[in-house]
Design an enzyme around this catalytic site. Structure first.
Site, short mmCIF file in Angstrom:
data_model
loop_
_atom_site.label_atom_id
_atom_site.label_comp_id
_atom_site.label_asym_id
_atom_site.label_seq_id
_atom_site.Cartn_x
_atom_site.Cartn_y
_atom_site.Cartn_z
N ASN A 113 0.83 -1.20 0.00
CA ASN A 113 0.00 0.00 0.00
C ASN A 113 0.86 1.25 0.00
OD1 ASN A 113 -2.08 -1.81 0.16
ND2 ASN A 113 -2.40 -1.56 2.35
N ASP A 115 -0.42 4.26 1.08
CA ASP A 115 -1.23 5.21 1.85
C ASP A 115 -0.61 5.61 3.19
OD1 ASP A 115 -3.49 2.40 2.42
OD2 ASP A 115 -1.71 2.97 3.57
N HIS A 130 5.86 -0.73 -2.57
CA HIS A 130 5.46 -0.02 -3.80
C HIS A 130 5.55 1.49 -3.65
CE1 HIS A 130 2.98 -3.74 -5.23
NE2 HIS A 130 4.26 -3.89 -5.44
N CYS A 138 11.62 12.76 -9.04
CA CYS A 138 11.98 13.19 -10.39
C CYS A 138 12.90 12.14 -11.03
CB CYS A 138 12.72 14.53 -10.35
SG CYS A 138 13.28 15.05 -11.99
N CYS A 159 9.72 19.48 -11.81
CA CYS A 159 10.89 19.54 -10.91
C CYS A 159 11.66 20.82 -11.17
CB CYS A 159 11.78 18.32 -11.19
SG CYS A 159 13.25 18.25 -10.14
N CYS A 161 14.53 20.91 -11.90
CA CYS A 161 15.45 20.63 -13.02
C CYS A 161 14.73 20.75 -14.35
CB CYS A 161 16.05 19.23 -12.87
SG CYS A 161 14.95 17.89 -13.38
N ASN A 224 -8.50 -12.37 4.85
CA ASN A 224 -9.08 -11.80 3.64
C ASN A 224 -10.58 -12.02 3.68
OD1 ASN A 224 -9.68 -11.17 0.83
ND2 ASN A 224 -7.51 -11.47 0.39
N ALA A 243 -10.54 -7.15 7.57
CA ALA A 243 -9.33 -7.06 8.41
C ALA A 243 -9.58 -6.26 9.67
CB ALA A 243 -8.20 -6.42 7.60
N1 APR Z 1 -10.44 -6.93 4.68
C1 APR Z 1 -9.60 -7.88 4.18
N2 APR Z 1 -9.42 -8.10 2.85
C2 APR Z 1 -10.15 -7.34 2.00
C3 APR Z 1 -11.04 -6.34 2.44
C4 APR Z 1 -11.18 -6.15 3.84
N3 APR Z 1 -12.01 -5.23 4.37
N4 APR Z 1 -11.61 -5.74 1.34
C5 APR Z 1 -11.06 -6.35 0.26
N5 APR Z 1 -10.19 -7.31 0.65
C6 APR Z 1 -9.35 -8.17 -0.19
C7 APR Z 1 -9.94 -8.56 -1.52
O1 APR Z 1 -10.67 -9.78 -1.40
C8 APR Z 1 -8.66 -8.79 -2.35
O2 APR Z 1 -8.18 -10.12 -2.21
O3 APR Z 1 -8.19 -7.42 -0.48
C9 APR Z 1 -7.65 -7.83 -1.72
C10 APR Z 1 -7.38 -6.59 -2.55
O4 APR Z 1 -6.76 -7.00 -3.75
P1 APR Z 1 -6.27 -5.90 -4.78
O5 APR Z 1 -7.31 -4.89 -4.99
O6 APR Z 1 -5.70 -6.64 -5.97
O7 APR Z 1 -5.07 -5.15 -4.02
P2 APR Z 1 -3.59 -5.67 -3.81
O8 APR Z 1 -3.52 -7.15 -3.68
O9 APR Z 1 -2.99 -4.87 -2.73
O10 APR Z 1 -2.88 -5.25 -5.20
C11 APR Z 1 -1.48 -5.47 -5.27
O11 APR Z 1 -1.44 -4.36 -7.40
O12 APR Z 1 -2.35 -2.71 -8.64
C12 APR Z 1 -1.21 -3.08 -7.96
O13 APR Z 1 0.39 -1.71 -6.93
C13 APR Z 1 -0.95 -2.12 -6.82
O14 APR Z 1 -0.16 -2.63 -4.60
C14 APR Z 1 -1.12 -2.98 -5.58
C15 APR Z 1 -0.88 -4.38 -6.10
#
Ligand code: APR
Length: 257
Positions: A113, A115, A130, A138, A159, A161, A224, A243
């Protein structure tokens, strides 16, 4: 409560107990988190229904090629995401991982993430695999500075530059920062327990870390709302649910064992 649900409740409680015991018996616990842990903070994930990629196709907004082709267009996504991120707060899931670190039961969070919510929740050992969306980078001169949302109307930030600045995140087509890549790999090879939270297990090399951990003897706990490619292959205990509920329940079990 009908017998099946009683049996289900007992099995669920046993799963949390076994997960807590694994954490208490491990010399090193590593968490790998994805967008799912931040959904309850109001940040849409990427691939669930209505996720970011449904509005901003990654091939148009999140590749390094798209950035060089049309930086102003790419910045439409990153400014919108930055606007979302500026007011968000950690949720109970983030805070549970921070408490686990404070208890001395979590060595590091490797997060996909951008964030910065694990830092905001209080974790001090975080690998931002990430990058992070509140900083600019830049590519021409390698300067970094904080993102200034007041400049949004001007389009892609420039930037000093003269080059265009990108968000300090790993775009598709870019490499994971070397330090983060090697440190996360080493931690995956040397942890007793890996807790995987809220990731769809679709983007490598991050999605490879749990497989590396498993190959090196780690016990895998997955949190998940849905099952993933990990669940039926390497996950030892699957704690299904948001979560913001599963992690606090797990940490309370660790605290009270
Ligand atoms: N609690 C737990 N799990 C959750 C929740 C929740 N409240 N809401 C959604 N999920 C799960 C979904 O079921 C899914 O398996 O979180 C997962 C989110 O998957 P993605 O949207 O693919 O996100 P992520 O796995 O972090 O993506 C990986 O892909 O696009 C790139 O750089 C970006 O870091 C990102 C990477």
């Amino acid at each position: 409560m009908d017998p099946d649900s009683v049996q289900g409740a007992d099995a669920e409680e046993a799963a949390y107990t076994a997960a807590a015991d694994a954490i208490l018996n491990a010399a090193r616990v590593v968490a790998v988190t994805g967008a799912g842990i931040s959904v309850e903070s109001g940040i849409p994930d990427f691939r669930s229904a209505g996720g970011l990629w449904s509005k901003y196709p990654p091939e148009d907004y999140a590749t390094i090629e798209a950035f060089y082709d049309d930086p102003d267009k790419v910045w439409e996504l990153w400014y919108e995401l930055a606007e979302t991120l500026k007011d968000v707060q950690p949720n109970p899931g983030h805070r549970a991982l921070a408490e686990l670190e404070q208890m001395g039961r979590l060595s590091v969070v490797v997060t996909q993430n951008i964030d910065a919510l694990h830092h905001a929740a209080g974790n001090t050992s975080v690998i931002e695999y990430h990058g992070r969306a509140d900083t600019l980078y830049c590519p021409a001169c390698r300067r970094r500075r904080p993102l200034d949302l007041s400049q949004r109307a001007l389009g892609a930030p420039r930037c000093v530059c003269g080059g265009y600045m990108k968000p300090d995140v790993v775009l598709f087509g870019e490499l994971i920062p070397t330090t983060a890549l090697h440190l996360a790999d080493s931690l995956a090879r040397n942890c007793g327990v890996m807790i995987i939270v809220g990731t769809s297990a679709t983007v490598y090399p991050a999605a490879g870390l749990p497989f590396i951990a498993k190959e090196n003897g780690a016990f895998i706990i997955e949190c998940n709302t849905e099952s993933t490619q990990f669940t039926e292959t390497i996950t030892d205990i699957f704690l299904q649910g948001p979560a913001g509920e599963t992690l606090p329940r797990l940490v309370e079990k660790v605290r009270n064992r």
